[in-house]
Design an enzyme around this catalytic site. Structure first.
Site, PDB file in Angstrom:
ATOM      1  N   LYS A 134       0.842  -1.206   0.000  1.00 34.25           N
ATOM      2  CA  LYS A 134       0.000   0.000   0.000  1.00 34.25           C
ATOM      3  C   LYS A 134       0.872   1.249   0.000  1.00 34.25           C
ATOM      4  O   LYS A 134       0.634   2.189  -0.754  1.00 34.25           O
ATOM      5  CB  LYS A 134      -0.923   0.005   1.228  1.00 34.25           C
ATOM      6  CG  LYS A 134      -2.081  -0.971   1.108  1.00 34.25           C
ATOM      7  CD  LYS A 134      -2.829  -1.145   2.416  1.00 34.25           C
ATOM      8  CE  LYS A 134      -3.865  -2.267   2.291  1.00 34.25           C
ATOM      9  NZ  LYS A 134      -4.424  -2.689   3.563  1.00 34.25           N
TER      10      LYS A 134
ATOM     11  N   GLN B 116      -4.582  -1.237   9.674  1.00 32.54           N
ATOM     12  CA  GLN B 116      -4.502  -2.596   9.131  1.00 32.54           C
ATOM     13  C   GLN B 116      -5.058  -3.595  10.148  1.00 32.54           C
ATOM     14  O   GLN B 116      -4.634  -3.608  11.305  1.00 32.54           O
ATOM     15  CB  GLN B 116      -3.033  -2.923   8.790  1.00 32.54           C
ATOM     16  CG  GLN B 116      -2.833  -4.262   8.132  1.00 32.54           C
ATOM     17  CD  GLN B 116      -3.457  -4.347   6.739  1.00 32.54           C
ATOM     18  OE1 GLN B 116      -3.349  -3.429   5.931  1.00 32.54           O
ATOM     19  NE2 GLN B 116      -4.138  -5.461   6.454  1.00 32.54           N
TER      20      GLN B 116
ATOM     21  N   ASP C 273     -11.105   3.187   4.265  1.00 32.92           N
ATOM     22  CA  ASP C 273     -11.507   1.782   4.201  1.00 32.92           C
ATOM     23  C   ASP C 273     -13.028   1.640   4.180  1.00 32.92           C
ATOM     24  O   ASP C 273     -13.550   0.569   3.870  1.00 32.92           O
ATOM     25  CB  ASP C 273     -10.967   1.031   5.435  1.00 32.92           C
ATOM     26  CG  ASP C 273      -9.850   0.065   5.081  1.00 32.92           C
ATOM     27  OD1 ASP C 273      -9.691  -0.231   3.887  1.00 32.92           O
ATOM     28  OD2 ASP C 273      -9.152  -0.381   6.009  1.00 32.92           O
TER      29      ASP C 273
END
Ligand code: NAP
Length: 294
Positions: free
Chosen positions: A54, A98, A121
């Site tokens: 990422k 994460q 997200d």
């Protein structure tokens, strides 16, 4: 019939190119550089790989990475303090924590602490509610990638019979919501669904997100259907490196389907491209600019 390959690598590369161009214009015309903070707790090897990929993608797109690595034993309070700091930082337009998080930390509490407008997200309850209500908001990256891939085959999804296998908060449910928004007729299947093969056989568009290696067989698929395989499963191979397979038995399915995503090289690369798109959109919205229509 041999299915058309839905090439996630090429489609995601195109999307990343468009995002990079838009980031370049934003910097040149307005002096704005979008920033993404990726927060990693501990040393989970899979998470470390995802975070590295990422961050590399963020840098390649011309955005600023603000990576933060915290030790495995970090307290929930310290993590919440970091989220508050990132929420207040004007250079940070997107925040991604994460998952999974270690057991001393309540992941729901952490996700709910992220500013919903920086929640790239799309997991914050406010964004979940916006999606369910058909309001604009941050949409989860993998589901967004699935829809974009499906639309390369069906520019309009209206009226299609869509079956989503899986009802997780991060994939199955948001994919189903997005398909509803696109006016598909949606069925959500899960581990208690009776006669899964018969349910799948109805689908013009089948999205498999169950996390069971190659469980969806070719014989379950309606001839000519479009198959989006979200699964990423590592299976052991004697005397060799583990192999990545999806939730769909690819070789069989591609003899029946009209179009299918491979694993790897399908949904996976789209997830990162959509994360970049979400970060760019978040930056534009936070600066009072129209969100780019990419
Ligand atoms: P998850 O949280 O484990 O959810 C799996 C879902 O599948 C659950 O709703 C479960 O039903 C259902 N399911 C499990 N076994 C089933 C069966 N035998 N028949 C029917 N339904 C069944 O998984 P997830 O996080 O949604 O991820 C799904 C897959 O996508 C995994 O392989 C994951 O690695 C992959 N993934 C890929 C990406 C990407 O970027 N490509 C991103 C995220 C996830 P119940 O609710 O009844 O338990």
């Amino acid at each position: 019939m041999t299915a058309k390959l839905i090439d996630g690598k090429t489609i995601s590369a195109d999307l990343r190119g468009s995002v990079t161009d838009a980031v370049h214009r934003l910097r040149r015309d307005r002096g704005i550089v979008p920033g993404l903070a990726v927060v990693l707790v501990g040393k989970n090897p899979a998470s470390e790989v995802y975070v590295r990929n990422k961050s590399k993608a963020v840098t390649e797109s011309g955005m600023h990475p603000f990576d933060r690595h915290l030790p495995e034993n970090v307290s929930e309070t310290d993590l919440l303090n970091l989220i508050a700091e990132l929420n207040a930082d004007e250079q940070v337009n997107g925040i991604l924590v994460q998952l999974p998080l270690p057991p001393q930390i309540n992941a729901n509490k952490v996700i709910s602490a992220i500013d919903p407008d920086k929640d790239v997200d799309g997991f914050h309850p406010i964004n979940v509610g916006r999606l369910a209500s058909g309001l604009p908001g941050m949409v989860p990256c993998t589901p967004l990638g699935c829809i974009r891939l499906a639309k390369t085959v069906h520019p309009s999804l209206a009226g299609l019979e869509a079956v989503v296998i899986g009802r997780s908060n991060i994939v199955g449910k948001p994919v189903a919501q997005l398909l509803l928004t696109e006016n598909a007729t949606v069925t959500i299947a899960h581990s208690k669904t009776l006669d899964l093969p018969a349910v799948c056989a109805r689908a013009d568009l089948l999205v498999a997100a169950l996390g069971r290696p190659e469980m969806v067989r070719g014989a379950w698929i309606k001839p000519g259907a479009t198959v989006i395989d979200v699964g990423i499963n590592r299976i052991a191979v004697a005397g060799s490196k583990p192999r990545l397979v999806g939730d769909v038995a690819y070789a069989e399915a591609s003899e029946v389907a009209g179009a299918i995503t491979p694993v790897p090289g399908g949904v996976g690369p789209m997830t990162i491209a959509c994360l970049l798109l979400n970060t760019l959109r978040a930056a534009c919205i936070q600066k009072g600019l129209p969100a780019p229509t990419i």
